[in-house]
Design a protein around this motif. Structure first.
Motif, PDB file in Angstrom:
ATOM      1  N   UNK A  48       0.840  -1.192   0.000  1.00  0.00           N
ATOM      2  CA  UNK A  48       0.000   0.000   0.000  1.00  0.00           C
ATOM      3  C   UNK A  48       0.883   1.254   0.000  1.00  0.00           C
ATOM      4  N   UNK A  49       0.394   2.271  -0.645  1.00  0.00           N
ATOM      5  CA  UNK A  49       1.117   3.539  -0.659  1.00  0.00           C
ATOM      6  C   UNK A  49       2.003   3.665  -1.887  1.00  0.00           C
ATOM      7  N   UNK A  50       1.955   4.828  -2.521  1.00  0.00           N
ATOM      8  CA  UNK A  50       2.715   5.059  -3.748  1.00  0.00           C
ATOM      9  C   UNK A  50       4.217   4.944  -3.520  1.00  0.00           C
ATOM     10  N   UNK A  51       4.694   5.514  -2.416  1.00  0.00           N
ATOM     11  CA  UNK A  51       6.133   5.471  -2.137  1.00  0.00           C
ATOM     12  C   UNK A  51       6.597   4.033  -1.891  1.00  0.00           C
ATOM     13  N   UNK A  52       5.797   3.260  -1.149  1.00  0.00           N
ATOM     14  CA  UNK A  52       6.162   1.867  -0.854  1.00  0.00           C
ATOM     15  C   UNK A  52       6.239   1.032  -2.132  1.00  0.00           C
ATOM     16  N   UNK A  53       5.294   1.277  -3.052  1.00  0.00           N
ATOM     17  CA  UNK A  53       5.309   0.544  -4.321  1.00  0.00           C
ATOM     18  C   UNK A  53       6.548   0.923  -5.133  1.00  0.00           C
ATOM     19  N   UNK A  54       6.841   2.215  -5.205  1.00  0.00           N
ATOM     20  CA  UNK A  54       8.007   2.685  -5.970  1.00  0.00           C
ATOM     21  C   UNK A  54       9.304   2.107  -5.408  1.00  0.00           C
ATOM     22  N   UNK A  55       9.423   2.063  -4.085  1.00  0.00           N
ATOM     23  CA  UNK A  55      10.626   1.514  -3.462  1.00  0.00           C
ATOM     24  C   UNK A  55      10.726   0.010  -3.680  1.00  0.00           C
ATOM     25  N   UNK A  56       9.580  -0.680  -3.609  1.00  0.00           N
ATOM     26  CA  UNK A  56       9.578  -2.132  -3.828  1.00  0.00           C
ATOM     27  C   UNK A  56      10.030  -2.469  -5.248  1.00  0.00           C
ATOM     28  N   UNK A  57       9.552  -1.711  -6.231  1.00  0.00           N
ATOM     29  CA  UNK A  57       9.936  -1.953  -7.627  1.00  0.00           C
ATOM     30  C   UNK A  57      11.418  -1.630  -7.832  1.00  0.00           C
ATOM     31  N   UNK A  58      11.901  -0.556  -7.205  1.00  0.00           N
ATOM     32  CA  UNK A  58      13.314  -0.178  -7.344  1.00  0.00           C
ATOM     33  C   UNK A  58      14.231  -1.268  -6.792  1.00  0.00           C
ATOM     34  N   UNK A  59      13.928  -1.773  -5.603  1.00  0.00           N
ATOM     35  CA  UNK A  59      14.747  -2.827  -4.998  1.00  0.00           C
ATOM     36  C   UNK A  59      14.664  -4.121  -5.810  1.00  0.00           C
ATOM     37  N   UNK A  60      13.476  -4.395  -6.367  1.00  0.00           N
ATOM     38  CA  UNK A  60      13.314  -5.588  -7.206  1.00  0.00           C
ATOM     39  C   UNK A  60      14.206  -5.499  -8.446  1.00  0.00           C
ATOM     40  N   UNK A  61      14.223  -4.332  -9.104  1.00  0.00           N
ATOM     41  CA  UNK A  61      15.029  -4.165 -10.313  1.00  0.00           C
ATOM     42  C   UNK A  61      16.522  -4.272 -10.011  1.00  0.00           C
ATOM     43  N   UNK A  62      16.930  -3.853  -8.820  1.00  0.00           N
ATOM     44  CA  UNK A  62      18.331  -4.032  -8.435  1.00  0.00           C
ATOM     45  C   UNK A  62      18.676  -5.520  -8.357  1.00  0.00           C
ATOM     46  N   UNK A  63      17.766  -6.308  -7.783  1.00  0.00           N
ATOM     47  CA  UNK A  63      18.000  -7.757  -7.686  1.00  0.00           C
ATOM     48  C   UNK A  63      18.042  -8.399  -9.069  1.00  0.00           C
ATOM     49  N   UNK A  64      17.117  -7.957  -9.949  1.00  0.00           N
ATOM     50  CA  UNK A  64      17.055  -8.514 -11.301  1.00  0.00           C
ATOM     51  C   UNK A  64      18.349  -8.219 -12.061  1.00  0.00           C
TER      52      UNK A  64
END
Length: 359
Positions: free
Chosen positions: A26-42
């Motif tokens: 939930x929350x725009x910032x939380x989603x943006x951070x989750x996607x950013x950390x995911x792309x780092x792992x990818x």
């Protein structure tokens, strides 16, 4: 596009895809951070022989993530910011290694060449790939810092925009950015805030929002949505939060906001929209109905009113509103304030047009 998502990459993105589908983040910032950390792992796990293979992979991952929560524009925004970062590094590297005269470079831009030939020219050694990987990951870390500290840049403008003894109105009690903006302004200004009740979806949020403002010694009044037109003549500014800002200067916000900004326009009351840079999107709202999420209809018409429900064929409860750029005077972002007509310029500085469509 070739199927570049391997089983290893799929195992990394599946948990986040599942969370997005279930709306567990939930929350725009939380989603943006989750996607950013995911792309780092990818990017850390990905294997490529040239950077264009990596671009293909990130585009495909972005398509999967966007389809998991289609109405959340922020997911695609973060993916496109990372793609722009990769393309900038490729361009920088190409310029550093280019020994051809400028004239021949111009002719090469005009000549047609297929993507495979383009990839052949950018085959890299293991050391080059390792260096590029490190640079890209550091770029994403910088993006994470920008998203995490987005309110700091917006808050600094609050004192200049809010005057003493002014009456403000906000119809977006779910926005933490608006909350912090007002709290920061209170350090040097004394003002009154009218918070709309935001019926039927955000009543509890509105009450909590008003309580937090009151705790910071800000005079706060919770007003019913139906009284907005009546009180607007006393309001100095309307301040709204936004979940996405489009290239045309329009934005998405809470349901009920469109009614408020229409009243503001009628009374010539300025409307300020707060949005972090990561919420600016290169997309245009061509299909506005597809952007609006519909939620629990029971909030709009309670199921206990069964006699009334039996006589109604369809009950819809929109959770979002699209706000036309005509109703917004200025966007306040962490990189400055901009008129809606200038948003496209900021978008061009942060995205590449070739990534507007991820598929």
């Amino acid at each position: 596009m070739p199927n570049t998502v391997t089983g290893e990459i799929r195992s990394i993105i599946d948990p986040v895809v599942s969370s997005l589908k279930r709306h567990q983040i939930e929350g725009d910032k939380d989603i943006a951070l989750a996607i950013s950390h995911l792309l780092m792992k990818v990017i850390s796990a990905a294997r490529w022989t040239n950077p264009y293979d990596l671009i293909d992979l990130i585009r495909e991952v972005g398509t999967i993530l966007s389809s998991a929560y289609p109405r959340k524009i922020i997911t695609g925004n973060v993916v496109r910011r990372v793609l722009a970062l990769i393309r900038d590094e490729i361009e920088t590297e190409h310029n550093e290694n280019a020994n051809t005269p400028m004239m021949s470079s111009m002719f090469s831009l005009l000549s047609t060449s297929n993507n495979e030939n383009h990839k052949e020219l950018h085959k890299q050694s293991k050391k080059q790939m390792s260096d590029l990987r490190s640079i890209i990951i550091q770029g994403i870390r910088d993006l994470v810092d920008e998203i995490s500290n987005v309110n700091d840049g917006i808050e600094t403008m609050s004192v200049d925009l809010i005057h003493d003894n002014e009456i403000l109105l906000t119809p977006t009690p779910t926005s933490d950015t608006v909350l912090q903006f007002l709290i920061k302004a209170r350090a040097k200004r004394k003002f009154t805030v009218l918070v709309t009740e935001s019926f039927p979806n955000y009543i509890k949020e509105a009450q909590n929002f008003a309580k937090k403002l009151a705790e910071h010694k800000i005079e706060t009044i919770l007003v019913p949505d139906s009284t907005v037109y009546a009180v607007m003549s006393r309001v100095g500014k309307v301040i709204i939060g936004s979940s996405a800002v489009f290239a045309n200067g329009g934005c998405m916000s809470n349901s009920g906001v469109s009614h408020v900004v229409e009243c503001a326009k009628e009374h010539r009351t300025p409307v300020f929209a707060l949005a972090g840079l990561y919420k600016l999107s290169p997309l245009y709202p061509f299909t506005r109905d597809d952007l609006i999420e519909v939620g629990n209809s029971g909030k709009a018409l309670n199921y206990d009113d069964f006699k009334l429900v039996d006589n109604v064929e369809l009950v819809t409860n929109a959770l979002d509103d699209y706000i036309s750029p005509d109703y917004i005077d200025i966007y306040i972002t962490n990189v400055g304030g901009f008129a809606p007509s200038f948003i496209y310029r900021i978008v061009l500085d942060n995205y590449k047009t070739e990534d507007n469509t991820l598929e």
